[in-house]
Write an enzyme that holds these catalytic residues in place. Structure first.
Site, PDB file in Angstrom:
ATOM      1  N   MET A  39      10.404  25.007  -1.435  1.00 29.89           N
ATOM      2  CA  MET A  39       9.559  23.962  -1.932  1.00 29.89           C
ATOM      3  C   MET A  39      10.297  23.093  -2.742  1.00 29.89           C
ATOM      4  O   MET A  39       9.994  21.816  -2.719  1.00 29.89           O
ATOM      5  CB  MET A  39       8.475  24.870  -2.675  1.00 29.89           C
ATOM      6  CG  MET A  39       7.207  23.738  -3.479  1.00 29.89           C
ATOM      7  SD  MET A  39       6.168  24.734  -4.386  1.00 29.89           S
ATOM      8  CE  MET A  39       5.141  25.517  -3.362  1.00 29.89           C
TER       9      MET A  39
ATOM     10  N   TYR B 152      14.393  31.502   3.146  1.00 31.37           N
ATOM     11  CA  TYR B 152      13.232  32.451   3.717  1.00 31.37           C
ATOM     12  C   TYR B 152      13.094  32.808   5.187  1.00 31.37           C
ATOM     13  O   TYR B 152      13.483  31.830   5.940  1.00 31.37           O
ATOM     14  CB  TYR B 152      12.038  31.589   3.168  1.00 31.37           C
ATOM     15  CG  TYR B 152      11.681  31.411   1.765  1.00 31.37           C
ATOM     16  CD1 TYR B 152      11.341  32.541   1.002  1.00 31.37           C
ATOM     17  CD2 TYR B 152      11.705  30.266   1.256  1.00 31.37           C
ATOM     18  CE1 TYR B 152      10.871  32.472  -0.069  1.00 31.37           C
ATOM     19  CE2 TYR B 152      11.189  30.111  -0.366  1.00 31.37           C
ATOM     20  CZ  TYR B 152      10.921  31.258  -0.750  1.00 31.37           C
ATOM     21  OH  TYR B 152      10.502  31.549  -2.240  1.00 31.37           O
TER      22      TYR B 152
ATOM     23  N   LYS C 100       0.724  -1.231   0.156  1.00 30.99           N
ATOM     24  CA  LYS C 100       0.167   0.086   0.044  1.00 30.99           C
ATOM     25  C   LYS C 100       0.822   1.183   0.036  1.00 30.99           C
ATOM     26  O   LYS C 100       2.024   1.129   0.168  1.00 30.99           O
ATOM     27  CB  LYS C 100      -0.918  -0.072   1.315  1.00 30.99           C
ATOM     28  CG  LYS C 100      -0.210  -0.051   2.448  1.00 30.99           C
ATOM     29  CD  LYS C 100      -1.196  -0.068   3.584  1.00 30.99           C
ATOM     30  CE  LYS C 100      -0.594  -0.127   5.032  1.00 30.99           C
ATOM     31  NZ  LYS C 100      -1.332   0.118   6.107  1.00 30.99           N
TER      32      LYS C 100
ATOM     33  N   ARG D  76     -10.107   1.274  15.021  1.00 34.61           N
ATOM     34  CA  ARG D  76     -10.275   1.899  13.578  1.00 34.61           C
ATOM     35  C   ARG D  76     -11.370   1.312  12.829  1.00 34.61           C
ATOM     36  O   ARG D  76     -12.333   1.951  12.785  1.00 34.61           O
ATOM     37  CB  ARG D  76      -8.859   1.507  12.783  1.00 34.61           C
ATOM     38  CG  ARG D  76      -8.775   2.285  11.699  1.00 34.61           C
ATOM     39  CD  ARG D  76      -7.019   2.102  11.281  1.00 34.61           C
ATOM     40  NE  ARG D  76      -6.672   0.913  10.988  1.00 34.61           N
ATOM     41  CZ  ARG D  76      -5.184   0.576  10.804  1.00 34.61           C
ATOM     42  NH1 ARG D  76      -4.418   1.695  10.808  1.00 34.61           N
ATOM     43  NH2 ARG D  76      -4.902  -0.525  10.632  1.00 34.61           N
TER      44      ARG D  76
END
Length: 367
Positions: free
Chosen positions: A310, A263, A40, A136
């Protein structure tokens, strides 16, 4: 997200290592048990189609999260049995039946909705999910399980399996594990009949609770060479990490003392400093939390400075290097190594998450 083949940031996946890890597990578990690897989430970032094809001869079937993941394997000619571990919408059960995909039946309510569908159900295979303490999905009492079996029989649905999932099998304290085990065994004892497959063993249970004898062993993170407990429990045998993450230097410059990087100007040089730029960022799954962590250049640790952008990040170099010099983010370079678990510890998370966050933009190279 589109893969970027012209950008030299790559996840290198060693399929032989994955096969070797499975072979070691086969020697460790009961000889009659089948291994059904969890592929998965794109095989935990390793590539579900490539991994499934590479190990198909070693396993009994595969486990995926959702129907679309199962369909992808079928579309790429993976023919082994597939079990979807999460619930799917009842309207799609005919797709699963047509493609020989087994489904998790999480509740009687869900199964009642399934039989209301105008679909051919005789080819449908279900595994009843049991919530023994994970909280769950799944049923919590034997009465509901038996009603589901009765309903499945009425509509000729193949009650193929029943399973649960342990929440704490990777922890030193086994109190919760034993409680879940007892709850599951109690439900099994009261079933009107047993299916072909009874399974509760995940990777951690297979490693540290060998007393569990199951028809299926759902092998996950350790197939890819990682310890499910992180660094809490010692592995009973060695496994080999299958994924390394590498990039390269695309820009190098020397900046003066007192200059800032990135940044927010969060990093300021205290002296003349060589700064290298690496083409990987948070859009690739290399999160902003990695500021201050290390990478390897020429076998030496180099600090990630300034905020991760990014698409790029900056590192502090000990000297100038040629453009294209290899940068290792996960893996070994000479005598030093950075593991996925090291990255997870820095972020305050688990090694699973680090791998699963590596985006499709990073090209995978298989060897």
């Amino acid at each position: 997200m589109k893969t970027s083949p012209h950008r030299n940031t790559s996840a290198i996946v060693d399929l032989k290592a994955i096969r070797n890890n499975i072979e070691k597990f086969k020697k460790h578990i009961h000889p009659n048990a089948e291994i059904w690897p969890a592929v998965k989430a794109d095989a935990y970032g390793h590539g579900s189609v490539e991994v499934s094809k590479a190990v198909s001869d070693l396993v009994g079937g595969f486990c995926v999260s959702n129907l679309d993941e199962a369909i992808e394997l079928r579309n790429h000619l993976v023919t082994k049995p597939i079990l979807v571990l999460s619930g799917i919408v009842p309207e799609d059960v005919d797709i699963a039946a047509a493609l020989n995909i087994s489904l998790t039946a999480p509740s009687l309510e869900w199964l009642k909705l399934v039989v209301q569908e105008e679909a051919e159900l005789s080819d449908l295979k279900i595994h009843i999910g049991v919530d023994s303490g994970m909280g769950r999905i799944g049923i919590r009492d034997v009465e509901e399980a038996n009603q589901m079996i009765e309903l499945a029989d009425k509509y000729a649905i193949n009650f193929e399996g029943i399973f649960t999932h342990f929440a704490t099998a990777d922890m030193a304290d086994d109190t919760k594990f034993k409680d879940q085990q007892a709850r599951f065994n109690k439900i099994m004892a009261g079933l009107s009949r047993k299916p072909k497959f009874v399974h509760s063993t995940n990777t951690a249970a297979a490693l540290w609770h060998k007393e569990q004898v199951q028809a299926i062993e759902r092998l996950g993170i350790s197939m890819y060479g990682l310890n499910p407990s992180g660094k809490t429990l010692e592995l009973p045998f060695e496994i080999e990490p299958a994924l390394s993450l590498v990039s390269e230097l695309t820009h190098i410059k020397k900046i003066a003392a007192g200059e800032t990087v990135g940044y927010g100007a969060t990093y300021e040089t205290s002296e003349e400093t060589w700064i290298g730029t690496v083409p990987i960022g948070y859009a690739d799954g290399w999160t902003r939390q990695m500021q201050g962590f290390k990478v390897l250049v020429n076998g030496e640790f180099c600090e990630i400075v300034g905020r991760v952008c990014m698409d790029q990040m900056m590192i502090k170099l000990d000297k100038s290097y040629p453009l294209g010099t290899k940068v290792t983010l996960i893996g070994r370079d000479k005598t030093n190594e950075i593991t996925t678990t090291d990255v997870a510890d820095w972020r305050g998370t688990i090694n699973y998450e680090v791998l699963c966050l590596l985006s499709d933009r990073i090209k995978r190279i298989y060897k």
